[in-house]
Design an enzyme around this catalytic site. Structure first.
Site, short mmCIF file in Angstrom:
data_model
loop_
_atom_site.label_atom_id
_atom_site.label_comp_id
_atom_site.label_asym_id
_atom_site.label_seq_id
_atom_site.Cartn_x
_atom_site.Cartn_y
_atom_site.Cartn_z
N ALA A 96 37.05 36.57 41.78
CA ALA A 96 36.78 37.68 42.51
C ALA A 96 37.21 39.58 42.25
CB ALA A 96 38.43 37.93 43.63
N LYS A 106 33.35 40.09 46.70
CA LYS A 106 33.13 39.88 45.35
C LYS A 106 31.65 40.55 44.65
CE LYS A 106 32.75 35.60 44.72
NZ LYS A 106 33.17 35.58 42.69
N GLY A 109 29.70 41.25 39.28
CA GLY A 109 29.25 41.26 38.18
C GLY A 109 27.65 40.88 39.00
N GLU A 115 26.73 33.06 44.48
CA GLU A 115 27.90 32.78 44.31
C GLU A 115 28.15 32.24 45.51
OE1 GLU A 115 29.46 36.74 42.68
OE2 GLU A 115 30.31 35.39 41.02
O1 DER Z 1 31.21 39.11 39.85
C1 DER Z 1 31.99 38.09 41.00
O2 DER Z 1 32.00 38.49 41.92
C2 DER Z 1 32.83 37.94 40.07
O3 DER Z 1 33.79 36.79 40.21
C3 DER Z 1 33.98 39.51 39.06
O4 DER Z 1 33.57 40.28 39.74
C4 DER Z 1 34.88 38.95 38.87
O5 DER Z 1 35.33 39.19 37.37
P1 DER Z 1 36.63 38.99 36.55
O6 DER Z 1 37.08 37.83 36.84
O7 DER Z 1 35.87 39.32 34.79
O8 DER Z 1 37.18 40.05 37.33
#
Ligand code: DER
Length: 235
Positions: A96, A106, A109, A115
């Protein structure tokens, strides 16, 4: 963001929840990647598990790690001619961008549409974060996946809601980030979000919105890793 040690602690601790026969949702991002690699090592040691990837990136990493993959329709719903409901997803492990009282933002990415499908379908959704993600009140921009032609109209409606929408541009590609689903992402800054549930509903109903990054009431536990390699289990 947080340190690798903290992310590793959270991801690898969550990976221990996987048992023989588990169908596990595989999250996206650097923290979930530690869980995927740990599950891959256990598959090498004989663990019988099936993974459901939450993104192109998660699928590629899971394949690299030798985790057998199935797709969401293989394990959910009642297939025509099938005698029963799919196996279901027992556990999802995902990262997250921000966590407050068990609610999440979230989408860092740009994978949050798939997700949310996988994380919500799971019987148990465990979030893995480092301490830097935990806050009192959500206040990060909310990623919103939109149909490409809707980017302007959604920005207008976000402004009506008191937010400011910014089209997410790509780093090593001219133009915007394009999601695995062929859509665009607008990051919507609202400042402090005192009522995430209300905002989530307001965003969901906007024409052209495919999915937003507010995960309200979906997480079952949040594993917060720290630099010493310890994990705090919350919510
Ligand atoms: O895209 C998302 O929701 C991912 O879970 C992400 O944002 C979390 O990325 P990280 O674990 O590299 O911080």
């Amino acid at each position: 963001g947080g340190t690798d040690a903290a992310k590793r602690a959270a991801g690898e601790t969550a990976a221990e929840l996987v048992d023989d026969g588990t169908v596990v949702g595989l999250g996206t991002g650097s923290t979930a990647a530690f869980a995927i690699r740990a599950i891959g090592r256990r598959v090498d040691a004989g663990l019988d598990v099936r993974g459901v990837a939450t993104s192109f990136a998660a699928r590629e990493l899971a394949r690299e790690c030798g985790i057998p993959l199935v797709e969401l329709p293989d394990v959910t719903g009642v297939e025509p001619g099938d005698c029963g409901v799919g196996a279901g997803i027992d556990l999802a492990i995902d990262g997250a961008d921000q966590v407050a009282d068990g609610d999440l933002i979230k989408g860092g990415g740009a994978a949050h549409a798939r997700e949310k499908l996988v994380d919500d379908a799971a019987d148990r959704f465990v979030v893995v974060v480092d301490r830097s993600k935990v806050t009192e009140t959500l206040d990060d921009p909310v990623p919103v996946e939109v149909l490409p032609d809707a980017r302007g109209s959604v920005a207008d409606r976000v402004a009506d809601l008191g937010g400011e929408a910014t089209l997410r541009t790509a780093d090593r590609k001219d133009g915007p980030v394009v999601t695995d689903n062929g859509n665009l992402v607008v990051d919507c800054a609202f400042g402090r979000i005192d009522d995430p549930d209300a905002l989530a509903t307001r965003l969901s109903v906007l024409p052209g919105v495919v999915e937003h990054g507010l995960f309200v009431g979906i997480a079952d536990e949040v594993y917060v890793g720290d630099d010493g390699g310890d994990v705090d289990v919350r919510w």
